[in-house]
Write a protein that holds these residues in place. Structure first.
Motif, mmCIF file in Angstrom:
data_model
loop_
_atom_site.group_PDB
_atom_site.id
_atom_site.type_symbol
_atom_site.label_atom_id
_atom_site.label_comp_id
_atom_site.label_asym_id
_atom_site.label_seq_id
_atom_site.Cartn_x
_atom_site.Cartn_y
_atom_site.Cartn_z
ATOM 1 N N GLY A 1 93.477 101.282 -6.360
ATOM 2 C CA GLY A 1 95.032 101.074 -6.705
ATOM 3 C C GLY A 1 95.933 101.830 -7.490
ATOM 4 O O GLY A 1 97.012 101.563 -7.820
ATOM 5 N N PHE A 2 95.313 103.125 -7.926
ATOM 6 C CA PHE A 2 95.908 104.135 -8.992
ATOM 7 C C PHE A 2 96.736 104.961 -7.904
ATOM 8 O O PHE A 2 96.231 105.519 -7.100
ATOM 9 C CB PHE A 2 95.067 104.695 -9.619
ATOM 10 C CG PHE A 2 95.684 106.012 -10.586
ATOM 11 C CD1 PHE A 2 95.824 105.149 -11.709
ATOM 12 C CD2 PHE A 2 95.557 107.058 -10.246
ATOM 13 C CE1 PHE A 2 96.846 106.684 -12.554
ATOM 14 C CE2 PHE A 2 96.028 108.205 -10.913
ATOM 15 C CZ PHE A 2 96.730 107.602 -11.947
ATOM 16 N N MET A 3 97.887 105.103 -8.322
ATOM 17 C CA MET A 3 98.943 105.859 -7.569
ATOM 18 C C MET A 3 98.851 107.222 -8.076
ATOM 19 O O MET A 3 99.520 107.411 -9.465
ATOM 20 C CB MET A 3 100.281 105.468 -7.459
ATOM 21 C CG MET A 3 101.290 106.152 -6.689
ATOM 22 S SD MET A 3 103.022 105.367 -6.473
ATOM 23 C CE MET A 3 102.644 104.599 -4.846
ATOM 24 N N HIS A 4 98.495 108.169 -7.316
ATOM 25 C CA HIS A 4 98.616 109.680 -7.847
ATOM 26 C C HIS A 4 99.846 110.317 -8.036
ATOM 27 O O HIS A 4 101.112 109.672 -7.601
ATOM 28 C CB HIS A 4 97.627 110.677 -7.236
ATOM 29 C CG HIS A 4 96.136 110.115 -7.391
ATOM 30 N ND1 HIS A 4 95.516 110.456 -8.288
ATOM 31 C CD2 HIS A 4 95.384 109.240 -6.815
ATOM 32 C CE1 HIS A 4 94.241 110.045 -8.258
ATOM 33 N NE2 HIS A 4 94.061 109.016 -7.444
ATOM 34 N N GLU A 5 99.806 111.491 -8.552
ATOM 35 C CA GLU A 5 101.479 112.104 -8.901
ATOM 36 C C GLU A 5 102.143 112.231 -7.522
ATOM 37 O O GLU A 5 101.460 112.477 -6.315
ATOM 38 C CB GLU A 5 101.011 113.611 -9.659
ATOM 39 C CG GLU A 5 100.755 113.437 -10.985
ATOM 40 C CD GLU A 5 101.878 112.764 -11.832
ATOM 41 O OE1 GLU A 5 103.046 113.182 -11.670
ATOM 42 O OE2 GLU A 5 101.492 111.503 -12.300
ATOM 43 N N PRO A 6 103.550 112.409 -7.694
ATOM 44 C CA PRO A 6 104.085 112.444 -6.477
ATOM 45 C C PRO A 6 104.044 114.074 -5.766
ATOM 46 O O PRO A 6 104.043 114.864 -6.814
ATOM 47 C CB PRO A 6 105.523 112.278 -6.781
ATOM 48 C CG PRO A 6 105.622 112.346 -8.287
ATOM 49 C CD PRO A 6 104.168 112.070 -8.667
ATOM 50 N N VAL A 7 104.248 114.106 -4.599
ATOM 51 C CA VAL A 7 104.106 115.413 -3.777
ATOM 52 C C VAL A 7 105.638 115.742 -3.230
ATOM 53 O O VAL A 7 105.572 115.003 -2.040
ATOM 54 C CB VAL A 7 103.044 115.497 -3.032
ATOM 55 C CG1 VAL A 7 103.049 116.977 -2.357
ATOM 56 C CG2 VAL A 7 101.735 115.352 -3.763
ATOM 57 N N GLY B 1 94.676 98.616 -16.222
ATOM 58 C CA GLY B 1 94.041 98.765 -14.997
ATOM 59 C C GLY B 1 94.851 99.633 -14.064
ATOM 60 O O GLY B 1 96.060 100.029 -14.350
ATOM 61 N N ALA B 2 94.204 100.034 -12.866
ATOM 62 C CA ALA B 2 95.057 100.864 -11.940
ATOM 63 C C ALA B 2 95.850 100.007 -10.906
ATOM 64 O O ALA B 2 95.493 99.541 -9.879
ATOM 65 C CB ALA B 2 93.998 101.848 -11.236
ATOM 66 N N GLY B 3 97.167 100.319 -11.298
ATOM 67 C CA GLY B 3 98.038 99.757 -10.485
ATOM 68 C C GLY B 3 97.981 98.260 -10.208
ATOM 69 O O GLY B 3 98.480 97.661 -9.253
ATOM 70 N N ASP C 1 104.950 98.186 -8.494
ATOM 71 C CA ASP C 1 105.553 99.496 -8.799
ATOM 72 C C ASP C 1 104.381 100.602 -9.552
ATOM 73 O O ASP C 1 104.716 101.599 -9.901
ATOM 74 C CB ASP C 1 106.747 99.543 -9.799
ATOM 75 C CG ASP C 1 106.454 99.183 -11.362
ATOM 76 O OD1 ASP C 1 105.261 98.711 -11.485
ATOM 77 O OD2 ASP C 1 107.245 99.283 -12.239
ATOM 78 N N TYR C 2 103.240 100.150 -9.242
ATOM 79 C CA TYR C 2 101.877 100.793 -9.608
ATOM 80 C C TYR C 2 102.282 101.142 -11.047
ATOM 81 O O TYR C 2 101.993 102.394 -11.515
ATOM 82 C CB TYR C 2 101.618 101.960 -8.663
ATOM 83 C CG TYR C 2 101.528 101.455 -7.343
ATOM 84 C CD1 TYR C 2 100.215 101.190 -7.065
ATOM 85 C CD2 TYR C 2 102.388 101.287 -6.193
ATOM 86 C CE1 TYR C 2 99.762 100.768 -5.581
ATOM 87 C CE2 TYR C 2 102.046 101.017 -5.083
ATOM 88 C CZ TYR C 2 100.856 100.555 -4.639
ATOM 89 O OH TYR C 2 100.518 100.021 -3.434
ATOM 90 N N ASP C 3 102.367 100.250 -12.047
ATOM 91 C CA ASP C 3 102.566 100.779 -13.394
ATOM 92 C C ASP C 3 103.727 101.616 -13.754
ATOM 93 O O ASP C 3 103.407 102.592 -14.337
ATOM 94 C CB ASP C 3 101.187 100.907 -13.937
ATOM 95 C CG ASP C 3 100.233 100.104 -13.798
ATOM 96 O OD1 ASP C 3 100.519 98.774 -13.951
ATOM 97 O OD2 ASP C 3 98.997 100.390 -13.886
ATOM 98 N N LYS C 4 104.730 101.372 -12.945
ATOM 99 C CA LYS C 4 105.988 102.266 -13.352
ATOM 100 C C LYS C 4 105.758 103.728 -12.600
ATOM 101 O O LYS C 4 106.680 104.398 -12.913
ATOM 102 C CB LYS C 4 106.449 102.307 -14.567
ATOM 103 C CG LYS C 4 106.841 101.031 -15.190
ATOM 104 C CD LYS C 4 107.097 100.952 -16.576
ATOM 105 C CE LYS C 4 107.419 99.711 -17.124
ATOM 106 N NZ LYS C 4 107.936 99.688 -18.410
ATOM 107 N N ARG C 5 104.791 104.171 -11.934
ATOM 108 C CA ARG C 5 104.518 105.289 -11.292
ATOM 109 C C ARG C 5 105.334 105.361 -10.083
ATOM 110 O O ARG C 5 105.419 106.534 -9.514
ATOM 111 C CB ARG C 5 102.999 105.553 -11.073
ATOM 112 C CG ARG C 5 102.267 105.628 -12.356
ATOM 113 C CD ARG C 5 100.844 106.084 -12.390
ATOM 114 N NE ARG C 5 100.618 107.235 -11.496
ATOM 115 C CZ ARG C 5 100.622 108.370 -12.503
ATOM 116 N NH1 ARG C 5 101.079 108.636 -13.404
ATOM 117 N NH2 ARG C 5 100.377 109.630 -11.535
#
Length: 542
Positions: free
Chosen positions: A255-261, A15-17, A212-216
């Motif tokens: 709750g899904f964390m997208h890529e870092p900017v 699941g998302a985060g 930690d949002y599934d290690k993201r």
């Protein structure tokens, strides 16, 4: 973003985060621990005068000695009109040298006209390890001054290298602020990752673990993320003393964390807050720099304000995948701890904020003071024109006002009312003020008083001091009037030594509270407050 999310969910099958980490550090006692303790005690004895009273460890700034399990049916004067859980995130010390540091949340559960009080520590990795040792082992922000600060950094490194301390779960205190997102109540501190709390049916508070949002999430997480009330997304950032100095993140409604900017700036800074609009994120590159060399040479705290530099504000499309489209705007030198809100008006981005000139963090560190110099937070309107590239600002209040709050159903959208705390010369909250942004401020006023854009003022009275006031709407959404609701805040009476929770009418700002709840013991002065609706309590993640 949707493709990125679908790909990762297919790869991991999760699941998302949603996973909450069980925080189980493994510190070690033994000879190494004892030798480092001996060295630290020697340094403290030679270089630190522990007999001096500390400003933020004295009087009602001092922590309470223990937790309080839920106490029900508290005495109520008046009528509690809402079923909410009001929580205050309590800070023992932000910039003071603390030998015993724990992170406590004070909460009040309001249901069916009755109130329950509770206070609990957030069970962080740091807390668990210091309980294991029976005393403080981690470096404090206030330690980081002069040669003493350099030595404390090295003591910390020694403990880490010798595996006396386990930093695999970070070293944060989760004691700055709270946010609710994706069925989770998060306790936040900007040097670490979020901790997940749960409010139980009886009003008690339980720490579930770390997120930690599934290690993201591999960097720090601000104490002031923003939740868009329309899309349900959360926007956040972290800052670091190593590149990238600022990292921006978007977290979806589920709750899904997208890529870092990464956000490119020239030096590491202290960035405590930011803002969002419907289409943009606003970053504050303000000249409070991380400068360890100056800390040692000039006997300053590790964060030093450079009055020769401009204040920069970066406006980035909020779904950008890099910072190539960021627009930077310059205004006169300043620092900002807290923003109220931001929105878009045609070609302009409008930011409502509390602006501070020439901050000196030493003013809130060290021994008790009768007055804090350079403490002059004022409400400001800042405008950034994306067409012309020009920026402007307008002063909206006298000093000192901070901890601005709005009806959060208007986050990122144009709103009219701002509620702030009035601060005295030693940063105690003496009252709650209501600003009307549709009215013009009265120029030349030396203090905050009713008139002009100051629509209301709730004075706490002699010897009575409060906390941040959280706005609680009478009804959810934006269908009712923006200011139709209540302000809830903690109050301490230094004349009697007693504390209470006050509920006042946010529309009228009447001097007669809607309700006053007597608390069983004093509640120390804290920083940020939060409320959770009954609906949110019921949908907390299992």
């Amino acid at each position: 973003m949707a493709e990125e999310k679908e790909k990762l969910l297919n790869e991991h099958g999760r699941g998302a985060g949603t996973e909450i980490l069980d925080v189980s550090p493994k510190p070690q006692k033994g000879l190494s621990s004892k030798l480092i303790d001996w060295l630290e005690n020697l340094i403290v004895k030679l270089m630190y005068d522990s007999s001096l009273p500390q400003h933020y460890l004295s009087g009602n700034f001092a922590p309470v000695p223990k937790e309080t399990p839920p106490i029900k049916d508290l005495p109520v004067k008046g009528h509690l009109p809402v079923s909410y859980c009001s929580l205050q995130s309590f800070i023992e010390s932000l910039c003071s040298f603390v030998r015993e540091e724990k992170e406590m949340i004070h909460g009040m559960r309001i249901k069916d006209g009755k109130a329950t009080y509770v206070s609990r520590y957030v069970r962080t990795s740091r807390l668990k390890q210091e309980e294991f040792f029976g005393g403080a082992k981690f470096m404090k922000v206030g330690d980081l001054k002069g040669l003493f600060g350099l030595l404390m950094v090295n003591i910390q490194k020694l403990r880490e290298k010798a595996k006396v301390l386990d930093l695999s779960y970070g070293n944060g205190t989760a004691n700055t602020a709270l946010i609710y997102h994706h069925g989770k109540l998060l306790a936040l501190q900007e040097a670490d990752k979020p901790y997940v709390l749960k409010v139980l049916e009886d009003g008690d508070l339980q720490t579930l673990g770390m997120l930690d949002y599934d290690k993201r999430l591999a960097h720090s997480f601000t104490a002031h993320p923003k939740v868009d009330p329309v899309t349900g997304e959360m926007f956040t950032f972290g800052y670091s003393h190593m590149p990238p100095y600022i990292t921006y993140r978007v977290i979806s409604k589920d709750g899904f964390m997208h890529e870092p900017v990464p956000i490119t700036i020239s030096e590491p800074i202290l960035m405590h807050d930011f803002a969002i609009t419907e289409n943009y994120a606003i970053f504050l590159d303000l000249p409070l720099y991380f400068r360890p060399k100056e800390m040692v040479k000039e006997k300053k705290l590790i964060f030093s304000f450079d009055a020769s530099k401009k204040a920069r504000f970066g406006v980035l499309p909020r779904y950008a995948k890099d910072d190539l489209l960021i627009r930077w705007f310059e205004l006169p030198n300043c620092f900002i701890f807290h923003n109220a809100n931001a929105w878009e008006e045609e070609d302009e981005i409008v930011l409502i904020t509390c602006r501070l000139e020439n901050p000196d963090l030493d003013m809130v560190n060290g021994e008790v003071k009768e007055k804090l110099e350079n403490f002059s937070n004022e409400l400001y309107e800042m405008r950034f024109n994306t067409k012309s590239g020009l920026a402007s600002q307008k002063k909206l209040s006298a000093s000192a006002v901070d901890f601005p709050r709005v009806n959060e159903y208007y986050t990122g959208r144009k709103q009219r009312y701002v509620y702030g705390t009035i601060l005295d010369s030693i940063a105690k909250v003496t009252g709650i003020v209501k600003f009307d942004l549709h009215a013009e401020s009265e120029a030349g006023k030396a203090k905050i008083e009713v008139g002009g854009n100051v629509q209301g003022l709730f004075d706490l009275g002699p010897g009575r001091f409060g906390s941040e006031a959280i706005f609680v709407p009478r009804e959810s959404g934006t269908t009712s009037e923006e200011d139709d609701g209540y302000l809830i805040f903690f109050v301490h009476d230094e004349n009697t030594g007693k504390s209470s929770v006050n509920v006042i009418d946010a529309k009228t700002m009447s001097a007669d509270p809607v309700a006053v709840v007597e608390l069983p013991h004093r509640v120390p002065y804290g920083f940020h407050a939060f409320f959770v609706t009954e609906e949110q309590l019921q949908e907390q993640a299992k």
